[in-house]
Design a protein around this motif. Structure first.
Motif, PDB file in Angstrom:
ATOM      1  N   GLY A  52       0.875  -1.268  -0.046  1.00  0.00           N
ATOM      2  CA  GLY A  52      -0.054   0.050   0.010  1.00  0.00           C
ATOM      3  C   GLY A  52       0.825   1.222  -0.121  1.00  0.00           C
ATOM      4  O   GLY A  52       1.983   1.614  -0.878  1.00  0.00           O
ATOM      5  N   ASN A  53       0.792   2.248   0.885  1.00  0.00           N
ATOM      6  CA  ASN A  53       1.416   3.300   0.991  1.00  0.00           C
ATOM      7  C   ASN A  53       2.689   3.260   1.991  1.00  0.00           C
ATOM      8  O   ASN A  53       3.190   4.184   2.259  1.00  0.00           O
ATOM      9  CB  ASN A  53       0.559   4.474   1.306  1.00  0.00           C
ATOM     10  CG  ASN A  53       0.107   4.507   2.830  1.00  0.00           C
ATOM     11  OD1 ASN A  53      -0.162   3.255   3.133  1.00  0.00           O
ATOM     12  ND2 ASN A  53      -0.532   5.599   3.252  1.00  0.00           N
ATOM     13  N   ILE A  54       2.955   2.108   2.329  1.00  0.00           N
ATOM     14  CA  ILE A  54       4.071   2.058   3.336  1.00  0.00           C
ATOM     15  C   ILE A  54       5.387   1.396   2.749  1.00  0.00           C
ATOM     16  O   ILE A  54       4.979   0.211   1.842  1.00  0.00           O
ATOM     17  CB  ILE A  54       3.646   1.000   4.573  1.00  0.00           C
ATOM     18  CG1 ILE A  54       2.458   1.849   5.366  1.00  0.00           C
ATOM     19  CG2 ILE A  54       4.967   0.783   5.512  1.00  0.00           C
ATOM     20  CD1 ILE A  54       1.957   0.991   6.472  1.00  0.00           C
TER      21      ILE A  54
ATOM     22  N   TRP B 139      12.965  11.158   0.802  1.00  0.00           N
ATOM     23  CA  TRP B 139      13.157  11.183   2.222  1.00  0.00           C
ATOM     24  C   TRP B 139      12.290  12.087   2.727  1.00  0.00           C
ATOM     25  O   TRP B 139      12.164  11.927   3.942  1.00  0.00           O
ATOM     26  CB  TRP B 139      14.436  12.274   2.208  1.00  0.00           C
ATOM     27  CG  TRP B 139      15.829  11.206   1.924  1.00  0.00           C
ATOM     28  CD1 TRP B 139      16.637  11.587   0.897  1.00  0.00           C
ATOM     29  CD2 TRP B 139      16.319  10.127   2.760  1.00  0.00           C
ATOM     30  NE1 TRP B 139      17.650  10.589   1.080  1.00  0.00           N
ATOM     31  CE2 TRP B 139      17.421   9.818   2.380  1.00  0.00           C
ATOM     32  CE3 TRP B 139      15.812   9.644   4.012  1.00  0.00           C
ATOM     33  CZ2 TRP B 139      18.351   8.786   2.812  1.00  0.00           C
ATOM     34  CZ3 TRP B 139      16.614   8.583   4.441  1.00  0.00           C
ATOM     35  CH2 TRP B 139      17.758   7.947   3.913  1.00  0.00           C
ATOM     36  N   GLU B 140      11.297  12.789   2.080  1.00  0.00           N
ATOM     37  CA  GLU B 140      10.468  13.794   2.676  1.00  0.00           C
ATOM     38  C   GLU B 140       9.088  12.721   3.092  1.00  0.00           C
ATOM     39  O   GLU B 140       8.534  13.023   4.126  1.00  0.00           O
ATOM     40  CB  GLU B 140       9.796  14.854   1.746  1.00  0.00           C
ATOM     41  CG  GLU B 140      10.752  15.724   1.285  1.00  0.00           C
ATOM     42  CD  GLU B 140      10.871  16.866   2.282  1.00  0.00           C
ATOM     43  OE1 GLU B 140      10.168  16.843   3.309  1.00  0.00           O
ATOM     44  OE2 GLU B 140      11.772  17.697   2.072  1.00  0.00           O
ATOM     45  N   ASP B 141       8.989  11.468   2.563  1.00  0.00           N
ATOM     46  CA  ASP B 141       8.195  10.383   2.979  1.00  0.00           C
ATOM     47  C   ASP B 141       8.634   9.797   4.241  1.00  0.00           C
ATOM     48  O   ASP B 141       7.744   8.800   4.840  1.00  0.00           O
ATOM     49  CB  ASP B 141       7.786   9.698   1.959  1.00  0.00           C
ATOM     50  CG  ASP B 141       7.124  10.128   0.749  1.00  0.00           C
ATOM     51  OD1 ASP B 141       6.395  11.043   0.805  1.00  0.00           O
ATOM     52  OD2 ASP B 141       7.756  10.152  -0.401  1.00  0.00           O
TER      53      ASP B 141
ATOM     54  N   GLU C 261      24.907   1.506   9.341  1.00  0.00           N
ATOM     55  CA  GLU C 261      24.123   0.925   8.623  1.00  0.00           C
ATOM     56  C   GLU C 261      22.891   1.720   9.188  1.00  0.00           C
ATOM     57  O   GLU C 261      22.573   2.214   9.938  1.00  0.00           O
ATOM     58  CB  GLU C 261      23.614  -0.648   9.304  1.00  0.00           C
ATOM     59  CG  GLU C 261      22.719  -1.298   8.401  1.00  0.00           C
ATOM     60  CD  GLU C 261      22.532  -2.851   8.771  1.00  0.00           C
ATOM     61  OE1 GLU C 261      21.516  -3.333   8.437  1.00  0.00           O
ATOM     62  OE2 GLU C 261      23.497  -3.347   9.317  1.00  0.00           O
ATOM     63  N   ILE C 262      21.897   1.861   7.899  1.00  0.00           N
ATOM     64  CA  ILE C 262      20.786   2.683   8.095  1.00  0.00           C
ATOM     65  C   ILE C 262      19.516   2.041   7.420  1.00  0.00           C
ATOM     66  O   ILE C 262      19.354   1.624   6.475  1.00  0.00           O
ATOM     67  CB  ILE C 262      20.976   4.231   7.684  1.00  0.00           C
ATOM     68  CG1 ILE C 262      21.964   4.917   8.252  1.00  0.00           C
ATOM     69  CG2 ILE C 262      19.936   5.051   7.663  1.00  0.00           C
ATOM     70  CD1 ILE C 262      22.654   6.265   7.602  1.00  0.00           C
ATOM     71  N   ASP C 263      18.675   2.037   8.229  1.00  0.00           N
ATOM     72  CA  ASP C 263      17.051   1.750   7.748  1.00  0.00           C
ATOM     73  C   ASP C 263      16.081   2.889   7.784  1.00  0.00           C
ATOM     74  O   ASP C 263      16.435   3.919   8.529  1.00  0.00           O
ATOM     75  CB  ASP C 263      16.723   0.344   7.972  1.00  0.00           C
ATOM     76  CG  ASP C 263      15.991   0.367   9.580  1.00  0.00           C
ATOM     77  OD1 ASP C 263      15.633   1.350   9.962  1.00  0.00           O
ATOM     78  OD2 ASP C 263      16.083  -0.483  10.272  1.00  0.00           O
ATOM     79  N   ALA C 264      14.946   2.837   7.074  1.00  0.00           N
ATOM     80  CA  ALA C 264      13.888   3.726   7.230  1.00  0.00           C
ATOM     81  C   ALA C 264      12.710   3.199   6.794  1.00  0.00           C
ATOM     82  O   ALA C 264      12.365   2.101   5.988  1.00  0.00           O
ATOM     83  CB  ALA C 264      14.338   4.769   5.901  1.00  0.00           C
ATOM     84  N   LEU C 265      11.752   3.762   7.361  1.00  0.00           N
ATOM     85  CA  LEU C 265      10.192   3.778   7.239  1.00  0.00           C
ATOM     86  C   LEU C 265       9.690   4.838   6.503  1.00  0.00           C
ATOM     87  O   LEU C 265       9.875   6.028   6.893  1.00  0.00           O
ATOM     88  CB  LEU C 265       9.514   3.157   8.297  1.00  0.00           C
ATOM     89  CG  LEU C 265       8.142   3.156   8.184  1.00  0.00           C
ATOM     90  CD1 LEU C 265       7.765   1.910   7.444  1.00  0.00           C
ATOM     91  CD2 LEU C 265       7.482   2.987   9.821  1.00  0.00           C
ATOM     92  N   ALA C 266       8.956   4.635   5.282  1.00  0.00           N
ATOM     93  CA  ALA C 266       8.308   5.798   4.596  1.00  0.00           C
ATOM     94  C   ALA C 266       6.845   5.615   4.466  1.00  0.00           C
ATOM     95  O   ALA C 266       6.359   4.381   4.263  1.00  0.00           O
ATOM     96  CB  ALA C 266       8.882   6.155   3.273  1.00  0.00           C
ATOM     97  N   VAL C 267       5.910   6.404   4.687  1.00  0.00           N
ATOM     98  CA  VAL C 267       4.598   6.439   4.164  1.00  0.00           C
ATOM     99  C   VAL C 267       4.370   7.344   3.114  1.00  0.00           C
ATOM    100  O   VAL C 267       4.717   8.684   3.220  1.00  0.00           O
ATOM    101  CB  VAL C 267       3.654   6.798   5.532  1.00  0.00           C
ATOM    102  CG1 VAL C 267       2.325   6.744   5.372  1.00  0.00           C
ATOM    103  CG2 VAL C 267       4.029   5.866   6.680  1.00  0.00           C
ATOM    104  N   LEU C 268       3.718   6.755   2.178  1.00  0.00           N
ATOM    105  CA  LEU C 268       3.553   7.623   0.969  1.00  0.00           C
ATOM    106  C   LEU C 268       2.253   8.479   0.804  1.00  0.00           C
ATOM    107  O   LEU C 268       1.249   7.851   1.474  1.00  0.00           O
ATOM    108  CB  LEU C 268       3.706   7.023  -0.342  1.00  0.00           C
ATOM    109  CG  LEU C 268       5.151   6.623  -0.479  1.00  0.00           C
ATOM    110  CD1 LEU C 268       5.688   5.345   0.209  1.00  0.00           C
ATOM    111  CD2 LEU C 268       5.283   6.170  -2.082  1.00  0.00           C
ATOM    112  N   GLY C 269       1.983   9.577   0.521  1.00  0.00           N
ATOM    113  CA  GLY C 269       0.935  10.627   0.436  1.00  0.00           C
ATOM    114  C   GLY C 269      -0.385   9.678   0.553  1.00  0.00           C
ATOM    115  O   GLY C 269      -1.357   9.996   0.754  1.00  0.00           O
TER     116      GLY C 269
END
Length: 141
Positions: free
Chosen positions: A33-35, A82-84, A133-141
């Motif tokens: 979905g958006n994740i 990155w904004e997400d 090490e880097i991870d990220a979680l993004a949520v799209l519009g």
């Protein structure tokens, strides 16, 4: 991105062309979905055919910038930026690197227009030669 029954969106793997196939059964990123969850990335140079992944330069700056670029590649491949990003986790091998890492991190994200992502930093052991090490979680519009 719905499944065949019209229910939950399908879960899809995200692998940028700059990345090699993961060494075990996991994805560089997964979108549902958006994740979008980006797996922990390290400072490996872009994939070269027939060559094993290798870390960039020995220093924290080079590895941090390459690691951030690798996370960004997965974000972009998954339709995010990155904004997400709402959460970033940083794994450092040495507590003495914290101040220098923060300086590099702040420079990298200086142009963000929205609130920065939440961040957690922990100290870990990584394979030889790797410092971050880097991870990220993004949520799209």
């Amino acid at each position: 991105m719905s499944d065949e029954h019209g229910g939950n969106p399908a879960k899809t793997a995200v692998t940028p062309p700059t990345h090699t196939t993961p060494p075990a059964k996991f994805s560089h990123g997964v979108r549902k979905g958006n994740i979008l969850q980006v797996a922990g990335q390290v400072g490996f140079a872009p994939a070269a055919p027939g060559q094993a992944p290798a870390p960039v330069g020995p220093g924290l700056r080079e590895q941090t910038l390459r690691t951030l670029a690798n996370v960004e590649a997965v974000l972009r491949e998954g339709g995010a930026s990155w904004e997400d990003a709402v959460m970033i986790r940083v794994y450092l091998t040495d507590t003495a690197h914290f101040a220098e890492f923060n300086q590099i991190y702040d420079e990298f994200f200086a142009d963000l227009t929205e609130a920065p992502a939440a961040r957690t930093t922990v100290y870990v052991g990584l394979p030889a030669g790797l410092l971050v090490e880097i991870d990220a979680l993004a949520v799209l519009g």
